[in-house]
Structures are given as structure tokens and as C-alpha cells.
Design an enzyme around this catalytic site. Structure first.
Site, PDB file in Angstrom:
ATOM      1  N   LYS A   1      81.038 -18.016  32.998  1.00 42.60           N
ATOM      2  CA  LYS A   1      80.094 -17.518  33.192  1.00 42.60           C
ATOM      3  C   LYS A   1      79.894 -16.597  34.284  1.00 42.60           C
ATOM      4  O   LYS A   1      80.172 -16.809  35.513  1.00 42.60           O
ATOM      5  CB  LYS A   1      78.983 -18.536  33.092  1.00 42.60           C
ATOM      6  CG  LYS A   1      77.520 -17.553  32.793  1.00 42.60           C
ATOM      7  CD  LYS A   1      76.554 -18.908  32.585  1.00 42.60           C
ATOM      8  CE  LYS A   1      75.144 -18.262  32.194  1.00 42.60           C
ATOM      9  NZ  LYS A   1      74.008 -19.485  32.037  1.00 42.60           N
TER      10      LYS A   1
ATOM     11  N   SER B   1      70.921 -18.607  27.923  1.00 47.52           N
ATOM     12  CA  SER B   1      71.533 -17.747  28.740  1.00 47.52           C
ATOM     13  C   SER B   1      73.100 -17.454  28.583  1.00 47.52           C
ATOM     14  O   SER B   1      73.872 -16.297  28.938  1.00 47.52           O
ATOM     15  CB  SER B   1      71.145 -17.589  29.972  1.00 47.52           C
ATOM     16  OG  SER B   1      71.618 -18.619  30.819  1.00 47.52           O
TER      17      SER B   1
ATOM     18  N   SER C   1      70.231 -23.633  28.233  1.00 46.96           N
ATOM     19  CA  SER C   1      71.110 -22.270  28.253  1.00 46.96           C
ATOM     20  C   SER C   1      72.701 -22.664  27.965  1.00 46.96           C
ATOM     21  O   SER C   1      73.379 -21.619  27.781  1.00 46.96           O
ATOM     22  CB  SER C   1      71.241 -21.516  29.624  1.00 46.96           C
ATOM     23  OG  SER C   1      69.814 -20.919  29.674  1.00 46.96           O
TER      24      SER C   1
END
Ligand SMILES: [Mg+2]
Ligand SMILES: [Zn+2]
Lengths: 493, 486, 95
Positions: free
Chosen positions: A77, A157, A181
Site C-alpha cells: 500500500k 482505503s 480500511s
């Protein structure tokens, strides 16, 4: 074929030399090449470094050496700082930022031999539940509704992480979870995701959204893969004052413990009035599966659940407003200059941050400002105490809780509500565990009527991720979720 | 009670002053990072990525800085709070990398304490300390290197400071100066701050208000920021008080604001207004957990605390019979007190005190040296005094020897030997010299005998001169008396 | 609670985010909605409830006072948008 590998089976195949790391990495790089123009799950690809690393991994594997993740292609990420590799937080303000340091979590993965194929897309500064707030464009969920080509959101997210894993572009990905997330995108994309106990994974080198909530965790095809990754990612780090000094157990070994004799709490407050019927049904199915496996089902109450979301938004945005003050155009990142220092700040931050981030900074600034602190921030922190107590009281009666992960399956890009509060409601089931700091996992458990995946969430005691792996694995086996998304590396276009 | 008064057009005014002193903690590394605290490095070299506020960087608290705050709290006879916490003070500034300063707002590590000050007339007063908390220093902005830009150096960013806040108990510039000096003395004794105001290790923010004598309650105060010398503190208070009195007397009101002291013009002026800047949005720093102190650690630190100035004074008065004034001078600096004790311990204490405060300090002054780099060691001075006590030399010769010691660095006895300064105690030699003097001054002997007693000193002087000052003065006296009465 | 445009503009200034008048209007509407929604917390009885600080799993950890960092000015300056020699630079600040 290569795209049938899970992380665990690839690991075993690499050790047996049934496949080389170079082949494994190359095949995945080709898939990214093929599919990611459309999915947009990567912000930055690092194929050259990955191929180098694969060669080195093969050398080690040939000698029977190499760490637990030696040769395994992962995605990172783009919230984890990676030394020498651009790290953006999906924001214009960091679009050219190259950190001279490595986050502890990614350093741990590297130490164990994992190979990063690049940096994965996310909501800007991890603020969102759709992955549509990224400055680098939205991510397309590889899943499609039956008979529809509508672009669905992957959740957020960690939407890039979820989409990349679901589409078979990587064998696992790092995520971060502040209010859901990891779990919500895992649910939207039909993969497994783990949000560990707060303090389990170091936050050092991970770009902060809300420091008291942010936790890194693994996202992968199943919980076994997550367990292998978490064992590498987790651990005490003296560089993070909130890291807890506690030995990391063998999570993989916990998978087959079963749930016989365990007590599973069903919090009644999660059965909201507007919970879609098929999600309620899946939840009941999950209850039945655990019961069949020998667990005792106990009704419990978490009375402050409905206050979770507003509490979360106040706490998280207050912290975010302060955490993001450092992006001021002075020492790194984007700068839009002006006639004065204040003009520079205002222009830089106006140009550098997207709409959602600005909205959250403004709100966070407001709830901390003089005259409002007590009414909002302080009150929220007190309610947060009550929310945590809810969990601690429940754990006097049960070993874990079972709930749906999200109140819906993936929705289409253009169905994203314009009212921010409606978007926030996506996190209604995931936020309470984040506020309490307890661990939680999401596993894919079924499909909704349109054919997109739905997940179930298990929430556990502090540092008792093992129980969640055990129970989650029971759910996985019972669900035998073997569906694949429309867009998948193993499906020829 | 001191009674500093300012006479205005409408009557007598008194001033009310409280001080916030920022004292840099003595430590190797910064409060929350492992970068060095050393002064004077090249720009941006003593900076970690934590100090520079890079994304994902996290603070980790320095144990020694906490210990230093506790020591200081104990030295100020203050409450040590077993629970304290770090908060963020949010504001934007070029040399504040994270956009917030980590400080302690709601729960400081040290609570109420007190500082006893002594004024010129020997009068003593207690100034209350409200609290002491730990916080980070900011970096440095340099404004005079370029016409359009400011330059930023982060070497100071993150260095630990103790902010010591006083009660509004100060009533005159003199008290403010005495308070600051006393605080500085205590911190230096404790070794928790080097007190070097020129290098910015101690800086004071002064809150000043005025009120007519007899009025209860406080009027609006102004904060004068960043004063870096005792003199500036005293001057700033004086001119600010006068400014405020003029405003009140002309029927105006004083605005609560932050001001700067311009020592060249001798006035205070408003800091360029930062209209909205004063909403610091304090909240607990989520990167740092609450600090909980064990009583055993506090006890340990207390047991190892050095002797404080007050205690040392009392002891010097008791052990060495020095006066209150003398003990004050001798303990102003710990290094002086240590030096003194080193000398006095093996010598005649009275002699040691007189020589320290007299000829030795004079010699330091003359050579522009401090006690730390004194040209004469404590052992050296003690040896010199020993030579006086055992009559090897007399006091007058000793002065000459000290001067030689300062110049050459030789020991007292070496100088005495080299120069042949050993006192003459041979009575026949003295008698012979005295007799010679009397013979040569028969007229003066006659005058003396007819009652001009004062001439005795003349004979002593002549004898000493003849004996190059080396005669034992007591013996010279005795011999003179004997021969003159013969 | 009302959050008028003036207040939103003031918050934006505090947060150093430049906003056009139109943007102020938009954010005002969003923020008012969100603030109205979070005010449901006023229903909760928080009498005698301490605010949460940390997750209660640990207290502050102290590190030893040794120099372990610094001397990395190239790293510190590596991403500087503008610099002069070894300094970061900003538009001149007048005090
Ligand atoms: Mg101050
Ligand atoms: Zn301060």
C-alpha cells in the site's frame, strides 16, 4: 497454473523448486502489465527491482535458505514508506516524494524475503471507503455484477491492495486499517484481511492518518496467507512508542485449532433496521457454521455501537488535522509558492490535498478549536472509553464476536453518495473494533444477489489474533468460497 | 515586602510580573529523537528525520530528559506528578517541522514549587512556581541572509526544554532579575541546564501588568517574549510597565498581546499580529502514551541529588564560619563553592575565605579567567595559605608569590625557594638589623621616646625594607619594643 | 450548531488551506451536515467517564539518552522543494 497459487502454496512450491521466484515474479508482472491499465491498483510499479530480488531469492532458495516469504511477490500500500521508491499516500502533495527510509512493516517483509512489485493505490491519505479519493485515479473492483459491466468500487482505503490481490496480481498485499480500511475492501473484493490489535504492527514509517487508530495488516486470498504475512509484519519496534512488546506467535499454527467449546458473541446492535436481508442471512449462515463446528453462540450487547461512527470521525479527523500539518511545502513534497510564508502554506495545501482530505482537515481543525474541544473532541474520547468498555464487558462472556463486515457489497463508482455521511456509513461495523483497539478479521463468505462478494467479520480480544485465525478458518472452510472475479490474471481476456 | 513603586500622573502604581522560563535540558540527544543536542553544528546536520517531521516518523521519549525534569522539580521543592502526558500544540511556522510542538499542557510532569530570592538589602522573598513541563524546541529561522527569503536550520528542532512557569508573584525588576538568577543557579547546581543565556540555553517570557497601589485583582497583561539576559528582563519590565501606566492614565486600555523587547531602542513593540494564530488546538499526542513514574525512581533521583545552593550556604556558614554575605558570594557558582571548599578544607578557614574573596578573585578578574580555567588550582592556593600559616612567609610576601603563581604557574613553595622569600625568624639577625636602623635614626628614636608613638610604624617599615620584607612581622615588633624601651 | 461561512473561512485559515469563496460555501454545507450528525453524541451520558488516552495496553516507554541519529543532512535535505546551501528556504518571514 501460477494464478492458482495461494501465498502458502507458492511458498511451498518455491521451496520444492517446482517454480522459480523469477518465473513467479515475472508471471505476476505480466499480469499487472495486462490488467492494471484498467484496474489502476498500482500507483508505482517496481518491476526492475522485483526481478533483481527474484534472482537473489532463487539463489537463496537453491541453497535451501531464505526467509518465510522468500520469493513471494507482494504489493505494498502506498502509505508505507519504501526507501528509494516514491511514496505518495495517493496525494498530489507527496507525488514526488522519495523517502530515504523504509517503514518497519515493509522492512520486516523484506527481511523475510518478500518481493515488492510496487506501490498500491489507496484513498488519499487513507481517507475514504471507496478508493475514489486517490489523486492517481480510482481503482476498479475486479468483480462485476452479473450481466453488468458497471465499474464497482473496491472499497477503501486499501482498495488497490484488495483489488490487486483479488485480481491475482500479487499473492498478498499490505493494508492499513484506521476504521475498516483493510476489512471493508477485503469484503468488497472477496479476499481475507486482518486488522491486528493496535500496537501489534509498528507504525514507524507508515504515513499517519489517525495515530491512535492506524494499524497495518495483511490482505491476501485467505487467512492462511494472512497469517504467514502477519507473522512477518508484526513485532515490537522501539521506534514506535505505541508498539507493544509482546512475542509474535505462530499464527499459521493457530489456523486449525477449530472453535470447539469456544463462545462466539452475536452483538444485537449490529442487527440494524436497515441491514439488507441477504447480509443478515449470510450472518445467520456464519453463525450456523460456527455452531456446527462446535462453538457456543451467545447473544451479547454492545450498547454504544451506534455512537461508533460519530466518535470515530471526531477522533480520527482531529488527529488527522494535526498529522497532516507537516505537509506544508517547506521540507519535502509539493510546494506552490506565494508572496508570504502563509500564502505558500495556503497555496501548497490547497493544490496538494484533494477534496475529501481538505474536508477532513477542516472538520478536525474545527473539533479541536477553542470553544469546541470539550463539546466534540473530549466528549468523543469519553464515548470512546464507553465503546471500549462494551467490548471488554462482552469478552467476559465470549471469546470473540461475529458480525457482517460491511452493510453492503461493492457498489458502482457512480453510486457513491454525494452526502459524505452516507459514505461514512460503510464503516459502521468495522469502526467500533478500531476505536477499542481490538483485532478483527474479514473473510469472504458468499455472494450477494448481484454476484459480488460479502464478508463476515470476527472481532477478538487484545492480542488474540490466533482465535480469529482459528474461527475465521472454520468460516472459510464452511463457505468454501472459490468464486473468482471477472477481471482475474488467470482468466485470459 | 519590597515596595517598588512607579509614580504616574495619577498616583502610585505597582507591577505584577510572572515569568515563563525556557531552560534547555542538559542531555546528549533530543527529547524525542536520537540526534545530538550539541551547539553549533553545520546547518541541518544534527537533525533526524523525526525532527524534520518526515512522513511516518514517530517520537520516542528520552529517559534522561525526564530524569532531568524530575531533578529540577525536586530542586525547586515542587510536586513531582506521577502521571503526566504529552500534548500537541498546533500552529504553523517555518521552523516547526511537524506543524505542532509536543509539550505538556494539561498534565505537566512537575507541579507547584517555590524559589527563594534574596534582594540587595538581604531581604528574602518566595516566588511561587506554578509548574514545570517538558517540551520540544523549534528550529531556527534566519531572516538576515537574503532580501526575500528566510533560511531554516533544524539543528535545534526537538531539543528538550523545561518550561518553568512562575506565579505572578514578582513585584519589581530587581525581583525578576533575582528570580531568574536564582533559577539559573539552581539549574546549574543540579546540572539540568547549563544556564548559558547567550547561547539561548535559558530564555524568559515575561508577563507584565500594572495596577494602582492598593487595587485588588490583576489588570490585562502583556507577554514579552524571548528575553535572553537578566538585564533585558529587568529593562523590559521597566519600560513595559511605564508604557502600560501611560495607557491607563490616559484613559485607554491595555490589549492582551505578545510583544518583543527592542534593547537598542529600549522599548517593547507588538509582534507582527498573527490574527488567527492563537488557537493552538491542544490535544493529547496519540503517538505518545501517558508517562507514569515509579516512586522508586523518583526516590533514587532524589537520593542522588547534589547539594543545593541554600543548603550549601548554610553548611559553609556552619563549617567554615563564613558570614551570610560571604556564603552568598562563595555559592553563587557551584564551581566557586567547590574550589573554596577544596582550599578551606586543608587550611585556616578564615584565611581561605579572605584570600578567595580578596586577592584570588582579584587575580581572576585581572587575568580575565573564570574559576574553571583558573591559573591557580585549589591545591596551589591551599599550599600558599599553608606557607602563611606555618610562618614560612608572611602575608605581604604571599601576595607577591600569588602574582608569580598566576604568571608562571609555578607552585608557591617553588617560588619561595626560587626567590629566597622564606621568612627570617632568626632573632639575632632581626636584632642586628633593628639595631642598625635605630642607630642610623637616632633623632627619630629620641622623638619616639618623647612620646611620638606613631614612629613605631616607621621603624617597622624600615626594618622590613632592609630585610626585603622577609622578616617575621611579629618578631620584628617584639625586637623593636624591646630595644626601644631599653 | 451553525457553522457559518465566516467560521469555515477562519477554520481554513487556521488549517492553512486556501479556499475560494465558492469552496467555502461547499465545505460549509458538508461540514454542517457532518457536525449535525456527530452531535448525536450529546445523547450519551458521559458523567464520570474518563477520556480514552492510548488504548490502555501500555504506558510511555523511555529510551536511553544516546546519540543514535542525525549526521544525515543529505537525507534531510533530499526532498527539499527549495534550498540555499544547507538551509531550507521560505518566503521571508517578518516578525
Ligand atoms: Mg510562553
Ligand atoms: Zn514553552
Amino acid at each position: 497454473m501460477v494464478f492458482d497459487y495461494t501465498l502458502a502454496s507458492a511458498r511451498d512450491a518455491l521451496r520444492k523448486r517446482e517454480i522459480s521466484a523469477v518465473e513467479l515474479v515475472n508471471t505476476h508482472l505480466e499480469a499487472i502489465e495486462r490488467l492494471d491499465g484498467r484496474l489502476n491498483s498500482f500507483i508505482t510499479r517496481t518491476p526492475d527491482q522485483a526481478r533483481e530480488a527474484a534472482k537473489a531469492a532463487d539463489d537463496l532458495l537453491a541453497k535451501g535458505e531464505g526467509g518465510a516469504l522468500c520469493g513471494i511477490p507482494l504489493g505494498i500500500k502506498d502509505l508505507f514508506a519504501t526507501e528509494g521508491v516514491r511514496t505518495t499516500a495517493a496525494s498530489h502533495i507527496l507525488e514526488n516524494f522519495v523517502p530515504p527510509y523504509e517503514s518497519t512493516v515493509t522492512a520486516n517483509l523484506k527481511r523475510d524475503g518478500a518481493i515488492s512489485l510496487g506501490k498500491l493505490n489507496l484513498d488519499e491519505f487513507a481517507m475514504g471507503s471507496t478508493n475514489l479519493t486517490s489523486a492517481f485515479g480510482g481503482v476498479e473492483n475486479p468483480w462485476k455484477r452479473q450481466g453488468s459491466d458497471a465499474r464497482l468500487v473496491p472499497g477503501g482505503s486499501s482498495g488497490g491492495s484488495a483489488a490487486a490481490v483479488a485480481a491475482g496480481l500479487v499473492l498478498g498485499a499490505t493494508g492499513t486499517d484506521t476504521g475498516g480500511s483493510i476489512r471493508q475492501p477485503a469484503s468488497f473484493c472477496g479476499i481475507a484481511g486482518v486488522k491486528p490489535t493496535y500496537g501489534r504492527c509498528s507504525r514507524f514509517g507508515t504515513i499517519a492518518f489517525a495515530s491512535s487508530l492506524d494499524q497495518a495488516g495483511p490482505m491476501a486470498k485467505n487467512l492462511r496467507d494472512c497469517a504467514i504475512m502477519l507473522e512477518s509484519m508484526a513485532g515490537f519496534d522501539a521506534k514506535d512508542s505505541t508498539s507493544v512488546d509482546k512475542a509474535v506467535p505462530n499464527y499459521e499454527a493457530a489456523l486449525d485449532r477449530g472453535v470447539k467449546g469456544m463462545r462466539v458473541g452475536i452483538p444485537k446492535e449490529y442487527r440494524t433496521d436497515n441491514l439488507p436481508e441477504e447480509i443478515a442471512a449470510l450472518w445467520d449462515q456464519g453463525i450456523a457454521w460456527l455452531k456446527d463446528a462446535g462453538a457456543e453462540i451467545v447473544d451479547v450487547s454492545l450498547p454504544h455501537t451506534k455512537y461508533g461512527l460519530p466518535t470515530y470521525y471526531i477522533a480520527a479527523l482531529a488527529e488527522a488535522s494535526s498529522n497532516l500539518a507537516r505537509y506544508d511545502g517547506v521540507r519535502y513534497g509539493k510546494r506552490v509558492t506565494g508572496p508570504s510564508l502563509d500564502a505558500l502554506y495556503e497555496a501548497t495545501r490547497a493544490a496538494g490535498f484533494g477534496d475529501e482530505v481538505k474536508r477532513r482537515i477542516l472538520l478536525g481543525t474545527h473539533v479541536l478549536s477553542s470553544g469546541y474541544y470539550d463539546a466534540y473532541y473530549l466528549r468523543a474520547q469519553k464515548v470512546r472509553t464507553l465503546l471500549q468498555r462494551d467490548f471488554l464487558q462482552a469478552y467476559e462472556k465470549v471469546d470473540m464476536l461475529l458480525t457482517p463486515t460491511a452493510p453492503s457489497g461493492a457498489f458502482a463508482w457512480d453510486e457513491k453518495p454525494t452526502d459524505p455521511v452516507q459514505v461514512y456509513l460503510n464503516d459502521v461495523f468495522t469502526v467500533p473494533a478500531s476505536l477499542a483497539g481490538v483485532p478483527a478479521v474479514s473473510v469472504p463468505a458468499g455472494l450477494d444477489s448481484t454476484g459480488v462478494p460479502l464478508g463476515l467479520q470476527l472481532i477478538g480480544r487484545f492480542f488474540d489474533e490466533e482465535t480469529l485465525f482459528a474461527a475465521g478458518h472454520v468460516l472459510e472452510k464452511s463457505a468454501s468460497f472459490s468464486h473468482r472475479p471477472t477481471l482475474h490474471a488467470g482468466v485470459s481476456a | 515586602m519590597s515596595s517598588y513603586r512607579i509614580t504616574g500622573e495619577t498616583g502610585e502604581w505597582e507591577i505584577v510580573v510572572g515569568m515563563e522560563v525556557h531552560a534547555q535540558v542538559v542531555s546528549q540527544s533530543k527529547l524525542f529523537s536520537g540526534a545530538a543536542t550539541e551547539y553549533g553544528g553545520e546547518p541541518n546536520t544534527q537533525v533526524s528525520l523525526v525532527d524534520a517531521g518526515f512522513p511516518g516518523m514517530l517520537p520516542v521519549l528520552n529517559k534522561e530528559c525526564v530524569a532531568q525534569a524530575i531533578r529540577t522539580g525536586l530542586g525547586l521543592r515542587a510536586q513531582v506528578n506521577k502521571y503526566s502526558r504529552f500534548d500537541r500544540k498546533n500552529y504553523f511556522y517555518a521552523d516547526l517541522p511537524t506543524g505542532y510542538q509536543i509539550s505538556q499542557f494539561e498534565h505537566p510532569i512537575i507541579g507547584e514549587g517555590k524559589v527563594e530570592i534574596e534582594l540587595s538589602e538581604g531581604e528574602k522573598r518566595i516566588i511561587g512556581v506554578t509548574r514545570l513541563h517538558l517540551e520540544q524546541d523549534a528550529g531556527k529561522s534566519i531572516h538576515d541572509q537574503d532580501p526575500t527569503r528566510s533560511f531554516i536550520d533544524l539543528n535545534r528542532a526537538g531539543v528538550a526544554l523545561m518550561e518553568i512557569v512562575s506565579e505572578p508573584d514578582i513585584r519589581s525588576p530587581e525581583e525578576a532579575g533575582a528570580y531568574l538568577r536564582k533559577l539559573r543557579q539552581i539549574l546549574r547546581y543540579l546540572g539540568t541546564c547549563d544556564g548559558n543565556m547567550e547561547e539561548g540555553s535559558m530564555r524568559a517570557d515575561v508577563n507584565v501588568s500594572v495596577r494602582p497601589v492598593g487595587e485588588e485583582g490583576y489588570r490585562t497583561r502583556c507577554e514579552i517574549k524571548n528575553l535572553n539576559s537578566v538585564r533585558y528582563v529587568m529593562q523590559a519590565i521597566e519600560v513595559e510597565a511605564e508604557r502600560q501606566i501611560t495607557i491607563w492614565e490616559e484613559g485607554g486600555t491595555v490589549d492582551q498581546e505578545t510583544r518583543l523587547f527592542d534593547h537598542v531602542k529600549g522599548e517593547t513593540r507588538t509582534m507582527r499580529s498573527k490574527d488567527d494564530a492563537h488557537d493552538y488546538r491542544y490535544f493529547p499526542d496519540p503517538d505518545l502514551l501517558p508517562l507514569e513514574l515509579e516512586q522508586s525512581w523518583i526516590d533514587e533521583l532524589k537520593a542522588a541529588l547534589p547539594e543545593l545552593p541554600e543548603d550549601k550556604r548554610a553548611r559553609l556558614e556552619k563549617d567554615y564560619g563564613v558570614s551570610q554575605y560571604e556564603s552568598g558570594v562563595l555559592t553563587a557558582e557551584q564551581s566557586v563553592a567547590d574550589f573554596y571548599e577544596e582550599v578551606a578544607r586543608g587550611a585556616d578557614a578564615r584565611l581561605a575565605t579572605n584570600w578567595m574573596l580578596g586577592d584570588f578573585f582579584a587575580a581572576l578578574n585581572r587575568t580575565g579567567r573564570s574559576i574553571e580555567d583558573s591559573p591557580v588550582s585549589a591545591q596551589g592556593l591551599r599550599e600558599l595559605l599553608g606557607l602563611i600559616s606555618d610562618s614560612t612567609i608572611n602575608g605581604k610576601i604571599a601576595k607577591e608569590v600569588l602574582e608569580d603563581m598566576v604568571e608562571t604557574g609555578d607552585s608557591a613553595s617553588a617560588i619561595v625557594d626560587r626567590k629566597g622569600l622564606r621568612q627570617v625568624t632568626d632573632s639575632s639577625a632581626i636584632e642586628a638589623t633593628v639595631q642598625g636602623i635605630l642607630d642610623a635614626n637616632a633623632d627619630k628614636v629620641a622623638e619616639y621616646k618623647s612620646g611620638k608613638d606613631k614612629l613605631f610604624g616607621f621603624f617597622v617599615g624600615q626594618t622590613m625594607k632592609a630585610m626585603k620584607g622577609k622578616a617575621n612581622p611579629a618578631m620584628v615588633n617584639d625586637v623593636l619594643k624591646k630595644l626601644l624601651s631599653a | 450548531m451553525s457553522l457559518d461561512a465566516k467560521k469555515v473561512a477562519r477554520i481554513a485559515r487556521l488549517a492553512r488551506i486556501g479556499l475560494s469563496d465558492d469552496e467555502v460555501q461547499t465545505y460549509q454545507k458538508d461540514m454542517e451536515g457532518i457536525i449535525g450528525w456527530v452531535e448525536q453524541l450529546n445523547e450519551v451520558d458521559i458523567t464520570d467517564v474518563p477520556p480514552m488516552v492510548g488504548t490502555g495496553l501500555a504506558t510511555a516507554r523511555l529510551r536511553d539518552d544516546i546519540v543514535t541519529d542525525g549526521e544525515r543532512r543529505d537525507d534531510v535535505l533530499s526532498n527539499a522543494p527549495e534550498r540555499e546551501g544547507l538551509f531550507f528556504t521560505v518566503p521571508k518571514v517578518v516578525e
